[in-house]
Design a protein around this motif. Structure first.
Motif, PDB file in Angstrom:
ATOM      1  N   GLY A 129       0.809  -1.186   0.000  1.00 39.24           N
ATOM      2  CA  GLY A 129       0.000   0.000   0.000  1.00 39.24           C
ATOM      3  C   GLY A 129       0.860   1.260   0.000  1.00 39.24           C
ATOM      4  N   VAL A 130       0.202   2.362   0.139  1.00 36.24           N
ATOM      5  CA  VAL A 130       0.868   3.663   0.113  1.00 36.24           C
ATOM      6  C   VAL A 130       1.908   3.777   1.221  1.00 36.24           C
ATOM      7  CG1 VAL A 130       0.502   6.140   0.402  1.00 36.24           C
ATOM      8  CG2 VAL A 130      -1.100   4.808  -0.961  1.00 36.24           C
ATOM      9  N   SER A 131       1.545   3.327   2.423  1.00 37.38           N
ATOM     10  CA  SER A 131       2.478   3.487   3.536  1.00 37.38           C
ATOM     11  C   SER A 131       3.759   2.690   3.315  1.00 37.38           C
ATOM     12  CB  SER A 131       1.821   3.109   4.858  1.00 37.38           C
ATOM     13  OG  SER A 131       1.413   1.768   4.865  1.00 37.38           O
ATOM     14  N   GLN A 132       3.671   1.504   2.675  1.00 34.54           N
ATOM     15  CA  GLN A 132       4.882   0.722   2.408  1.00 34.54           C
ATOM     16  C   GLN A 132       5.786   1.430   1.409  1.00 34.54           C
ATOM     17  OE1 GLN A 132       1.801  -0.706   2.351  1.00 34.54           O
ATOM     18  NE2 GLN A 132       1.830  -2.413   3.773  1.00 34.54           N
ATOM     19  N   VAL A 133       5.191   2.039   0.405  1.00 32.07           N
ATOM     20  CA  VAL A 133       5.971   2.773  -0.605  1.00 32.07           C
ATOM     21  C   VAL A 133       6.684   3.952   0.054  1.00 32.07           C
ATOM     22  CG1 VAL A 133       5.805   4.205  -2.675  1.00 32.07           C
ATOM     23  CG2 VAL A 133       4.502   2.071  -2.528  1.00 32.07           C
ATOM     24  N   LEU A 134       5.968   4.681   0.893  1.00 33.44           N
ATOM     25  CA  LEU A 134       6.561   5.831   1.573  1.00 33.44           C
ATOM     26  C   LEU A 134       7.659   5.396   2.537  1.00 33.44           C
ATOM     27  CD1 LEU A 134       3.315   7.857   2.168  1.00 33.44           C
ATOM     28  CD2 LEU A 134       5.260   8.585   0.779  1.00 33.44           C
ATOM     29  N   GLU A 135       7.424   4.303   3.278  1.00 36.15           N
ATOM     30  CA  GLU A 135       8.443   3.816   4.207  1.00 36.15           C
ATOM     31  C   GLU A 135       9.716   3.418   3.453  1.00 36.15           C
ATOM     32  OE1 GLU A 135       6.451   0.774   6.447  1.00 36.15           O
ATOM     33  OE2 GLU A 135       5.288   2.237   7.568  1.00 36.15           O
ATOM     34  N   GLN A 142      -0.842   6.690   7.764  1.00 34.64           N
ATOM     35  CA  GLN A 142      -0.935   5.966   9.040  1.00 34.64           C
ATOM     36  C   GLN A 142      -2.218   6.336   9.781  1.00 34.64           C
ATOM     37  OE1 GLN A 142       2.882   7.393  10.326  1.00 34.64           O
ATOM     38  NE2 GLN A 142       3.821   5.360  10.187  1.00 34.64           N
ATOM     39  N   MET A 143      -2.597   7.599   9.708  1.00 31.88           N
ATOM     40  CA  MET A 143      -3.832   8.047  10.362  1.00 31.88           C
ATOM     41  C   MET A 143      -5.027   7.298   9.774  1.00 31.88           C
ATOM     42  SD  MET A 143      -5.149  10.249  12.592  1.00 31.88           S
ATOM     43  CE  MET A 143      -4.283  11.780  12.733  1.00 31.88           C
ATOM     44  N   GLU A 144      -5.062   7.192   8.449  1.00 28.66           N
ATOM     45  CA  GLU A 144      -6.169   6.498   7.788  1.00 28.66           C
ATOM     46  C   GLU A 144      -6.210   5.021   8.161  1.00 28.66           C
ATOM     47  OE1 GLU A 144      -6.393   7.214   3.581  1.00 28.66           O
ATOM     48  OE2 GLU A 144      -6.134   9.367   3.853  1.00 28.66           O
ATOM     49  N   LEU A 145      -5.043   4.446   8.450  1.00 32.12           N
ATOM     50  CA  LEU A 145      -4.971   3.030   8.832  1.00 32.12           C
ATOM     51  C   LEU A 145      -5.230   2.825  10.324  1.00 32.12           C
ATOM     52  CD1 LEU A 145      -1.810   2.052   6.755  1.00 32.12           C
ATOM     53  CD2 LEU A 145      -4.164   1.317   6.324  1.00 32.12           C
ATOM     54  N   GLY A 146      -5.443   3.926  11.059  1.00 31.63           N
ATOM     55  CA  GLY A 146      -5.704   3.820  12.480  1.00 31.63           C
ATOM     56  C   GLY A 146      -4.446   3.689  13.325  1.00 31.63           C
TER      57      GLY A 146
END
Length: 71
Positions: A1-7, A27-31
């Motif tokens: 997902g997006v967070s993995q790409v950004l990380e 991260q906020m959207e993922l809780g």
């Protein structure tokens, strides 16, 4: 997902403040509220001063009951 790409991007370019901001939003959207707060704070340390940063950081603090910090 997006967070993995950004990380992955941040491992290569850890001083990219705008990426920390985007990661915090994802991260906020993922809780993942405490993680998002840390990402927003990192973005701020790197000089990001956008309204979306302050809104995101404020929301992250509020959701964790940190009312004084949220203000």
């Amino acid at each position: 997902g997006v967070s993995q790409v950004l990380e992955a991007s941040l491992k290569r370019f850890p001083a990219e403040g705008s990426h920390w901001l985007l990661l915090g939003q994802a991260q906020m959207e993922l809780g993942k509220i405490s993680e998002s707060e840390a990402s927003f704070r990192r973005a701020m340390e790197l000089g990001v001063q956008t309204p979306s940063l302050y809104v995101g950081l404020g929301n992250a603090c509020l959701r964790q009951g940190k009312r004084a910090e949220a203000k």
